[in-house]
Design a protein around this motif. Structure first.
Motif, short mmCIF file in Angstrom:
data_model
loop_
_atom_site.label_atom_id
_atom_site.label_comp_id
_atom_site.label_asym_id
_atom_site.label_seq_id
_atom_site.Cartn_x
_atom_site.Cartn_y
_atom_site.Cartn_z
N ASP A 336 0.84 -1.20 0.00
CA ASP A 336 0.00 0.00 0.00
C ASP A 336 0.88 1.25 0.00
O ASP A 336 2.09 1.18 0.30
N PRO A 337 0.31 2.43 -0.30
CA PRO A 337 1.09 3.67 -0.20
C PRO A 337 1.76 3.78 1.16
O PRO A 337 1.18 3.36 2.18
N PRO A 338 2.99 4.31 1.23
CA PRO A 338 3.78 4.29 2.47
C PRO A 338 3.05 4.82 3.69
O PRO A 338 3.12 4.21 4.77
N MET A 339 2.33 5.93 3.57
CA MET A 339 1.66 6.49 4.74
C MET A 339 0.46 5.65 5.16
O MET A 339 0.12 5.58 6.34
N VAL A 340 -0.18 4.99 4.21
CA VAL A 340 -1.30 4.10 4.53
C VAL A 340 -0.78 2.91 5.35
O VAL A 340 -1.36 2.56 6.39
N TRP A 341 0.27 2.29 4.87
CA TRP A 341 0.85 1.14 5.56
C TRP A 341 1.42 1.56 6.92
O TRP A 341 1.25 0.85 7.92
N LEU A 342 2.08 2.72 6.99
CA LEU A 342 2.63 3.20 8.25
C LEU A 342 1.53 3.44 9.27
O LEU A 342 1.67 3.08 10.44
N LEU A 343 0.43 4.04 8.84
CA LEU A 343 -0.67 4.30 9.77
C LEU A 343 -1.24 3.00 10.30
O LEU A 343 -1.56 2.88 11.49
N ALA A 344 -1.38 1.99 9.44
CA ALA A 344 -1.88 0.69 9.90
C ALA A 344 -0.94 0.10 10.95
O ALA A 344 -1.39 -0.46 11.97
N LYS A 345 0.36 0.21 10.73
CA LYS A 345 1.31 -0.31 11.72
C LYS A 345 1.25 0.49 13.02
O LYS A 345 1.40 -0.08 14.11
N CYS A 346 1.04 1.80 12.93
CA CYS A 346 0.90 2.61 14.14
C CYS A 346 -0.29 2.15 14.97
O CYS A 346 -0.23 2.12 16.21
#
Length: 663
Positions: A336-346
């Motif tokens: 997924d787009p980097p910020m989308v994936w990062l938010l999911a991990k957060c």
């Protein structure tokens, strides 16, 4: 008849000595003799004198003592009293105390050899045992902090605790000074940053100072990497959630177009390399409201694959449980787009912080240790060998837990101020987590087998937990074997049976349905149960506690709260991430509390290194020395192993594992 050399040891804490006079009596099998007012005990001193006794006493059973005051009551902390008969026999007797002597009543210290009721066929200690437990049961009563939880010690304030459960002055001063320092740092951070913009992830660096660790800096620099995200499930602050998948979870619903992902997961499943971390415990927990602003929670599921190089890599994140009649929740992927994936991990990391602090740390560490403490004080007299074996591992637990109930999880406490599970959700989570307090989950050989982690070479938690359990188990077997020669001796020990039953049926509120025993039928079963108690209070708590400073100081890696709802689409931006993560004040307070609780404790006792000697005689001392030797070997081997690791795993090194739940 004869001459005795008497030595009296006083504690080293600031107020341990006393200006009051202390009277002593020697009690033997054939009589008793009064020694009179022998001393005014001085702090951190061993005071010795000789007495000539005209009466034949036989083998000594007790030293009785009374502290008399004229004008002012002045408590005395007595470590121990030793008595040596001078002459042909040269018999030496050890009378451990390690508690405050308060008031002017007569107190009896039994000889330190220890015995069970079965091992006392003449009933020489029976009256003493009964009187001691009667007095203790008045001091140590069960209470209930919140309905639906395992029980705790009665009393809501520190002053309600028995004096022997309170911090000594050095521990108290350090704890309260660190709290003051943390609050001062918080005020300084807020004042320096209150007018500055809070718009990028780099802005968290403005509060990332004072008290951080080397690994915390590594986390700050690498927290967005998938490999570090996966590593934390194996060896981070909360290695208790990960398990090897035996089938695809029922909650994992694949939306149309996800057939390739499903095939990949099934391939890893078949190969035995698919793992999962399911936070379903957070489902339907009421989220906090902080300063009139709604906070949010998720109940993620993470599927991960174990690579040949030992790295655990995330494959998919589901943030919501499917709801009947609703569309399948979105699945977030590394592509997924980097910020989308990062938010999911957060979201996963924030959920992990909630479950870590409430379930793994508070419930399964602190509150379980409190049950063991209260049950031990109510059911086992000081002469009992299991009391002597376990009591060093119960030190300071009651006070640290009362402080937690009054400051961390209390109304308007830290959880209410900054945690998304605050405001009542934390109590709800604890209540729901009680159903998962199974006996097997507190015993690493069973727990690691059930979770499929045995043989996972990159799970250093699993390797070290299993080894430490085995070392503690051999120690327990060595001591218990001195007092229990047959299974019948265990079954006939009414005090031991009462202790086991008090833990399971009363303290744990009927946990026999979760596998906890209500009676102990063999030496092996008794050793297993005692090992579970000691490991929970030492290695297991330390494996959860010690990682806080490393993994939770960089707030984006463990957000205390989330200020926007979990995403349902894949259009997140940096602005979305920053609006979701904790604000400046929440982040600063998280760092301050993590520093206070996670910092190296200057007042700590490493596992097995307690100075208190509750046993006398060469055999128990030899067992303890063997225990210490095995711990030292394990410690050195972990040190050598860690030199070869990119991220050293330290949390079960015996030299830094605390001997009790004391912080």
């Amino acid at each position: 008849m004869g001459v005795y050399r008497v030595c009296v040891s006083t504690g080293a804490s600031i107020y341990a000595g006393s200006k009051n006079k202390v009277e002593l009596w020697l009690v033997g099998q054939h009589g008793e003799v009064e020694l009179g007012s022998c001393l005014r005990p001085s702090r951190n001193k061993e005071e010795e004198f000789k007495v000539n006794v005209s009466k034949y006493l036989g083998s000594l059973l007790f030293v009785k003592l009374r502290k008399k005051h004229f004008l002012k009551e002045d408590a005395w902390f007595c470590n121990w009293i030793s008595v040596q008969a001078l002459g042909a026999a040269e018999d030496k007797y050890w009378f451990p105390c390690y508690r405050w002597v308060v008031g002017d009543g007569v107190q009896s210290l039994p000889v330190g050899t220890g015995c069970t009721t079965v091992g006392d066929p003449q009933g020489l200690f029976q009256k003493h045992r009964e009187q001691e437990l009667e007095e203790r049961r008045k001091l140590y009563q069960w209470g209930s902090w919140k309905e639906g939880l395992i029980l705790n010690v009665a009393g809501s304030k520190l002053t309600d605790l028995p004096v022997d459960e309170r911090f000594l002055e050095d521990k108290k001063i350090d704890f309260e000074a660190s709290l003051a320092w943390g609050l001062a740092e918080l005020a300084l951070k807020n004042s320096l940053n209150i007018l500055a913009p809070w718009k990028t992830l780099d802005d968290f660096n403005r509060i990332f100072w004072c008290g951080r660790s080397k690994l915390a800096r590594r986390v700050r620099d690498s927290w967005q990497e998938d490999s570090l995200f996966g590593y934390q499930f194996l060896n981070g602050a909360n290695p208790m959630l990960l398990r090897r998948s035996v089938q695809l979870p029922a909650r994992l619903v694949f939306p149309p177009g996800m057939e390739e992902l499903q095939a990949q997961l099934e391939k890893e499943l078949k190969a035995g390399t698919l793992f999962e971390a399911d936070f379903a415990l957070l489902d339907n927990i009421k989220a906090n409201v902080i300063l009139y602003c709604q906070q949010y929670l998720a109940a993620p599921l993470v599927m991960l694959k174990l690579q040949p190089d030992g790295k655990l890599m995330p494959m998919v994140i589901q943030l919501h449980l499917p709801k009947i009649g609703s569309s399948p929740p979105p699945l977030f992927l590394p592509t997924d787009p980097p910020m989308v994936w990062l938010l999911a991990k957060c979201w996963v990391r924030s959920s992990d912080l909630q479950v870590h602090e409430l379930n793994s740390h508070l419930l399964r560490g602190h509150l379980m240790a409190e049950v063991f403490t209260v049950a031990t004080m109510r059911c086992l007299p000081s002469i009992h060998p299991v009391f002597k074996l376990i009591v060093p591992h119960l030190r300071y637990t009651l006070e640290i837990n009362v402080r937690a109930r009054n400051g961390l999880v209390s109304d308007f406490g830290i959880f209410d101020q900054i945690m998304s599970t605050g405001g009542g959700g934390h109590v709800q989570l604890l209540q729901q987590a009680g159903a998962f307090l199974t006996y097997r989950s507190f015993c690493p050989p069973d727990d690691l087998a059930d979770r499929g982690l045995l043989g996972v070479e990159s799970s250093f938690y699993a390797q070290d937990a299993l080894r430490l359990w085995e070392i503690i188990s051999r120690y327990v077997q060595g001591i218990m074997g001195l007092y229990y020669k047959t299974d019948e001796a265990v079954r006939d020990d009414l005090e031991l049976q009462s202790w086991c039953r008090e833990i399971t049926e009363i303290g744990l509120q009927g946990a026999q349905k979760q596998g906890f025993p209500t009676s102990l039928q063999s030496v092996a079963q008794a050793c297993h149960f005692v090992t579970m108690c000691i490991f929970t209070c030492t290695g297991q708590h330390s494996s959860i506690h010690l990682g806080q400073l490393d993994w939770f100081t960089w707030v984006p890696n463990a957000p205390c709260t989330m200020r926007l709802p979990p995403p349902t689409t894949k259009d997140a931006t940096l602005e979305t991430v920053m609006a979701t993560l904790p604000n400046l004040h929440q982040s600063s307070l998280q760092m301050s509390i993590v520093w206070q609780l996670g910092r190296d404790q200057p007042i700590m006792v490493p596992l097995g290194q307690h100075q208190e000697e509750y046993f006398s005689g060469p055999e128990p001392r030899a067992v303890l020395e063997k225990f210490r030797e095995e711990l030292a070997i394990m410690d050195k081997e972990i040190e050598v192993r860690n030199e070869k690791l990119d991220i050293p795993y330290e949390y079960l090194r015996p030299s830094i594992v605390e001997n009790s739940v004391a912080i």
